[in-house]
Design a protein around this motif. Structure first.
Motif, PDB file in Angstrom:
ATOM      1  N   GLN A  34    -101.778  -7.820  51.934  1.00  0.00           N
ATOM      2  CA  GLN A  34    -100.848  -8.920  51.698  1.00  0.00           C
ATOM      3  C   GLN A  34    -101.151  -9.614  50.369  1.00  0.00           C
ATOM      4  OE1 GLN A  34     -98.195  -9.926  53.611  1.00  0.00           O
ATOM      5  NE2 GLN A  34     -97.697 -11.465  52.072  1.00  0.00           N
ATOM      6  N   THR A  35    -102.405  -9.979  50.138  1.00  0.00           N
ATOM      7  CA  THR A  35    -102.747 -10.678  48.900  1.00  0.00           C
ATOM      8  C   THR A  35    -102.511  -9.790  47.679  1.00  0.00           C
ATOM      9  OG1 THR A  35    -105.089 -10.051  49.161  1.00  0.00           O
ATOM     10  CG2 THR A  35    -104.414 -12.197  50.015  1.00  0.00           C
ATOM     11  N   LEU A  36    -102.773  -8.494  47.819  1.00  0.00           N
ATOM     12  CA  LEU A  36    -102.537  -7.576  46.703  1.00  0.00           C
ATOM     13  C   LEU A  36    -101.046  -7.460  46.396  1.00  0.00           C
ATOM     14  CD1 LEU A  36    -103.987  -5.654  44.736  1.00  0.00           C
ATOM     15  CD2 LEU A  36    -103.662  -3.832  46.431  1.00  0.00           C
ATOM     16  N   THR A  37    -100.225  -7.412  47.431  1.00  0.00           N
ATOM     17  CA  THR A  37     -98.771  -7.355  47.236  1.00  0.00           C
ATOM     18  C   THR A  37     -98.262  -8.627  46.574  1.00  0.00           C
ATOM     19  OG1 THR A  37     -98.535  -5.924  49.174  1.00  0.00           O
ATOM     20  CG2 THR A  37     -96.559  -7.047  48.402  1.00  0.00           C
ATOM     21  N   VAL A  38     -98.780  -9.772  46.998  1.00  0.00           N
ATOM     22  CA  VAL A  38     -98.405 -11.045  46.387  1.00  0.00           C
ATOM     23  C   VAL A  38     -98.758 -11.052  44.901  1.00  0.00           C
ATOM     24  CG1 VAL A  38     -99.049 -13.493  46.277  1.00  0.00           C
ATOM     25  CG2 VAL A  38     -98.472 -12.456  48.477  1.00  0.00           C
ATOM     26  N   ALA A  39     -99.971 -10.603  44.575  1.00  0.00           N
ATOM     27  CA  ALA A  39    -100.424 -10.606  43.177  1.00  0.00           C
ATOM     28  C   ALA A  39     -99.531  -9.748  42.290  1.00  0.00           C
ATOM     29  CB  ALA A  39    -101.865 -10.122  43.102  1.00  0.00           C
ATOM     30  N   LYS A  40     -98.927  -8.717  42.869  1.00  0.00           N
ATOM     31  CA  LYS A  40     -98.107  -7.789  42.080  1.00  0.00           C
ATOM     32  C   LYS A  40     -96.625  -8.151  42.086  1.00  0.00           C
ATOM     33  CE  LYS A  40    -101.155  -3.774  42.671  1.00  0.00           C
ATOM     34  NZ  LYS A  40    -101.255  -2.390  43.204  1.00  0.00           N
ATOM     35  N   ASN A  41     -96.241  -9.197  42.826  1.00  0.00           N
ATOM     36  CA  ASN A  41     -94.818  -9.504  42.986  1.00  0.00           C
ATOM     37  C   ASN A  41     -94.518 -10.999  42.820  1.00  0.00           C
ATOM     38  OD1 ASN A  41     -93.309  -6.880  44.056  1.00  0.00           O
ATOM     39  ND2 ASN A  41     -95.363  -6.922  44.967  1.00  0.00           N
ATOM     40  N   GLY A  42     -94.976 -11.554  41.715  1.00  0.00           N
ATOM     41  CA  GLY A  42     -94.612 -12.915  41.358  1.00  0.00           C
ATOM     42  C   GLY A  42     -95.519 -14.000  41.875  1.00  0.00           C
ATOM     43  N   GLY A  43     -96.520 -13.620  42.670  1.00  0.00           N
ATOM     44  CA  GLY A  43     -97.458 -14.627  43.158  1.00  0.00           C
ATOM     45  C   GLY A  43     -98.478 -15.000  42.099  1.00  0.00           C
ATOM     46  N   ILE A  44     -99.149 -16.133  42.322  1.00  0.00           N
ATOM     47  CA  ILE A  44    -100.180 -16.590  41.392  1.00  0.00           C
ATOM     48  C   ILE A  44    -101.427 -16.888  42.217  1.00  0.00           C
ATOM     49  CG2 ILE A  44    -100.858 -18.350  39.720  1.00  0.00           C
ATOM     50  CD1 ILE A  44     -97.887 -18.764  39.106  1.00  0.00           C
ATOM     51  N   ILE A  45    -102.488 -16.142  41.969  1.00  0.00           N
ATOM     52  CA  ILE A  45    -103.757 -16.333  42.665  1.00  0.00           C
ATOM     53  C   ILE A  45    -104.819 -16.598  41.601  1.00  0.00           C
ATOM     54  CG2 ILE A  45    -105.362 -15.385  44.358  1.00  0.00           C
ATOM     55  CD1 ILE A  45    -103.189 -13.381  45.155  1.00  0.00           C
ATOM     56  N   ILE A  46    -105.492 -17.719  41.711  1.00  0.00           N
ATOM     57  CA  ILE A  46    -106.458 -18.142  40.691  1.00  0.00           C
ATOM     58  C   ILE A  46    -107.804 -18.391  41.357  1.00  0.00           C
ATOM     59  CG2 ILE A  46    -107.000 -19.855  38.924  1.00  0.00           C
ATOM     60  CD1 ILE A  46    -103.957 -20.421  38.783  1.00  0.00           C
ATOM     61  N   VAL A  55    -116.251 -19.523  43.725  1.00  0.00           N
ATOM     62  CA  VAL A  55    -116.561 -20.705  44.527  1.00  0.00           C
ATOM     63  C   VAL A  55    -115.305 -21.455  44.966  1.00  0.00           C
ATOM     64  CG1 VAL A  55    -118.823 -20.983  43.454  1.00  0.00           C
ATOM     65  CG2 VAL A  55    -116.842 -22.190  42.491  1.00  0.00           C
ATOM     66  N   GLY A  56    -114.127 -21.020  44.495  1.00  0.00           N
ATOM     67  CA  GLY A  56    -112.886 -21.670  44.889  1.00  0.00           C
ATOM     68  C   GLY A  56    -111.702 -20.808  44.501  1.00  0.00           C
ATOM     69  N   PHE A  57    -110.566 -21.053  45.140  1.00  0.00           N
ATOM     70  CA  PHE A  57    -109.365 -20.286  44.813  1.00  0.00           C
ATOM     71  C   PHE A  57    -108.129 -21.054  45.243  1.00  0.00           C
ATOM     72  CE2 PHE A  57    -110.165 -19.236  49.219  1.00  0.00           C
ATOM     73  CZ  PHE A  57    -108.893 -19.164  49.787  1.00  0.00           C
ATOM     74  N   VAL A  58    -107.000 -20.699  44.647  1.00  0.00           N
ATOM     75  CA  VAL A  58    -105.696 -21.177  45.083  1.00  0.00           C
ATOM     76  C   VAL A  58    -104.786 -19.960  45.159  1.00  0.00           C
ATOM     77  CG1 VAL A  58    -104.925 -21.785  42.736  1.00  0.00           C
ATOM     78  CG2 VAL A  58    -103.841 -22.844  44.723  1.00  0.00           C
ATOM     79  N   TYR A  59    -104.021 -19.868  46.261  1.00  0.00           N
ATOM     80  CA  TYR A  59    -103.232 -18.672  46.577  1.00  0.00           C
ATOM     81  C   TYR A  59    -101.781 -19.088  46.760  1.00  0.00           C
ATOM     82  CZ  TYR A  59    -101.469 -14.964  49.748  1.00  0.00           C
ATOM     83  OH  TYR A  59    -100.733 -13.980  50.348  1.00  0.00           O
ATOM     84  N   SER A  60    -100.866 -18.487  45.974  1.00  0.00           N
ATOM     85  CA  SER A  60     -99.462 -18.901  46.027  1.00  0.00           C
ATOM     86  C   SER A  60     -98.545 -17.716  45.787  1.00  0.00           C
ATOM     87  CB  SER A  60     -99.193 -19.997  44.987  1.00  0.00           C
ATOM     88  OG  SER A  60     -99.622 -19.595  43.695  1.00  0.00           O
ATOM     89  N   PHE A  61     -97.312 -17.852  46.286  1.00  0.00           N
ATOM     90  CA  PHE A  61     -96.335 -16.766  46.190  1.00  0.00           C
ATOM     91  C   PHE A  61     -94.940 -17.366  46.043  1.00  0.00           C
ATOM     92  CE2 PHE A  61     -97.761 -17.440  50.586  1.00  0.00           C
ATOM     93  CZ  PHE A  61     -96.622 -17.967  51.167  1.00  0.00           C
ATOM     94  N   PRO A  62     -93.936 -16.553  45.650  1.00  0.00           N
ATOM     95  CA  PRO A  62     -92.596 -17.091  45.451  1.00  0.00           C
ATOM     96  C   PRO A  62     -91.966 -17.563  46.759  1.00  0.00           C
ATOM     97  CG  PRO A  62     -92.844 -14.940  44.390  1.00  0.00           C
ATOM     98  CD  PRO A  62     -94.031 -15.130  45.276  1.00  0.00           C
TER      99      PRO A  62
END
Length: 279
Positions: A34-46, A55-62
Motif C-alpha cells: 500500500q505505501t509503495l503504491t501511494v509513493a508511486k501514485n501522487g502520494g507524499i511520504i517524508i 525517527v519520524g515520518f508523515v504519510y499522505s496520499f491524494p
C-alpha cells in the motif's frame, strides 16, 4: 540535533517506516504494498532522519472531494525520544512545500481534538482550520493512544495559498483572557485533575469563543477513564454544535503554567473570506 528530511519511496525506506510505525503505536503497520503504491501514485511520504536513523515520518496520499483534489495526510509519527523537538512541525512544512510543488492547493487530515499537542501544532503553528467533527471516526481502536474511548476526530483543512508559517494573531491578549468568551472551562478537582465545565454565555455578539481542553489528556485518561469519557462527550457536544452554528476552530492558545489549552473559535463567514490576503 542534525536532522535531515527525505522523500521516502524505495522499498527499503518504506520497510523502515513500517518498523517505526509499529514501534510508535504497537499495531500492525500499513502494508508495504500500500505505501509503495501511494509513493508511486501522487502520494507524499517524508521521513525525518537523525544520525542516519529514521525517527519520524508523515504519510499522505491524494484525496478528492467536492470537485477538488487535495492531499490527504493520513499519519504522522515521531519516535518517543524525539518528541517535543519541533520535528512534527518541520515534517508538515516540508510536506506543504512538496505538495505545492506537485500542484496541490490544500491538505486535509484528522486528529483527536483532546490531544492538545496536536491541536496547538495544527491550528496555532501551521494555521490549519478545524472545519468538521466526526463522531467515533475510526470505530474502536486498540492502540495505546486511542484505546477505551470513542475515536472522535476533527477534520482540519490547511489551505496552501495562505501564509505558510507563523502563529495566527486572532485576538488581543485581553480578549483571550476574557472569561465572558469561554464556553467550556477546565475546572480543577481536589485531586488536581481537570473536569469540563460548560458555560452558558451570550454568543450572538461575541468576537470569538474559547473552549478549554486538558493540556495532558493522556495522563488524565490514564488516571481516570470515566473523567476522560466525560471530556470526550462534553467536547463532542459543544464542537458539533459550534460547527453547525457556523463557527470554526481557527486557533489554539495556551498560557505558561496553566494546565489547559483553549481552542479559539471564530465565525466561518467572517474568517474564510480573508484566506490568502496579505498582512
Amino acid at each position: 540535533m542534525p536532522l535531515s528530511l527525505q522523500i521516502l519511496e524505495t522499498i527499503e525506506q518504506l520497510k523502515e517506516m513500517a518498523k517505526l510505525e509499529e514501534e510508535i503505536w504497537g499495531t500492525a503497520p500499513v502494508p508495504l504494498h500500500q505505501t509503495l503504491t501511494v509513493a508511486k501514485n501522487g502520494g507524499i511520504i517524508i521521513g525525518a532522519y537523525a544520525d542516519g536513523k529514521l525517527v519520524g515520518f508523515v504519510y499522505s496520499f491524494p484525496g478528492f472531494r467536492n470537485g477538488e483534489v487535495y492531499l490527504c495526510s493520513h499519519m504522522m509519527g515521531i519516535a518517543a525520544p524525539f518528541r517535543d523537538q519541533g520535528i512534527g512541525y518541520r515534517l508538515k512544512m516540508k510536506q506543504a512545500e512538496e505538495a505545492r510543488r506537485r500542484g496541490y492547493r490544500s491538505i486535509r487530515w484528522t486528529y483527536d481534538p483532546l490531544q492538545s499537542r496536536n491541536g496547538y501544532l495544527n491550528l496555532a503553528k501551521l494555521g490549519a482550520l478545524g472545519v468538521e467533527y466526526v463522531e467515533n471516526c475510526y470505530g474502536e481502536m486498540n492502540d495505546a493512544l486511542n484505546g477505551q474511548l470513542p475515536s472522535d476526530r476533527f477534520i482540519v483543512e490547511w489551505r496552501l495559498d495562505e501564509r505558510p508559517t507563523g502563529e495566527r494573531s486572532l485576538a488581543k491578549a485581553d480578549l483571550l483572557k476574557d472569561r465572558g468568551l469561554t464556553v467550556l472551562e477546565a475546572g480543577q478537582r481536589a485531586d488536581g485533575l481537570l473536569r469540563p465545565v460548560p458555560r452558558d454565555i451570550d454568543e450572538t455578539a461575541a468576537p470569538l469563543l474559547l473552549a478549554a481542553v486538558p493540556l495532558d489528556f493522556p495522563q488524565l485518561k490514564e488516571r481516570d477513564l470515566a473523567l476522560a469519557l466525560e471530556w470526550r462527550l462534553a467536547t463532542r457536544s459543544l464542537f458539533q454544535r459550534l460547527l453547525t452554528e457556523g463557527w470554526i476552530a481557527a486557533g489554539a492558545w495556551r498560557r505558561s503554567g496553566e494546565p489547559a489549552m483553549h481552542y479559539i473559535w471564530v465565525r466561518r463567514n467572517e474568517w474564510l473570506p480573508q484566506k490568502g490576503e496579505e498582512e
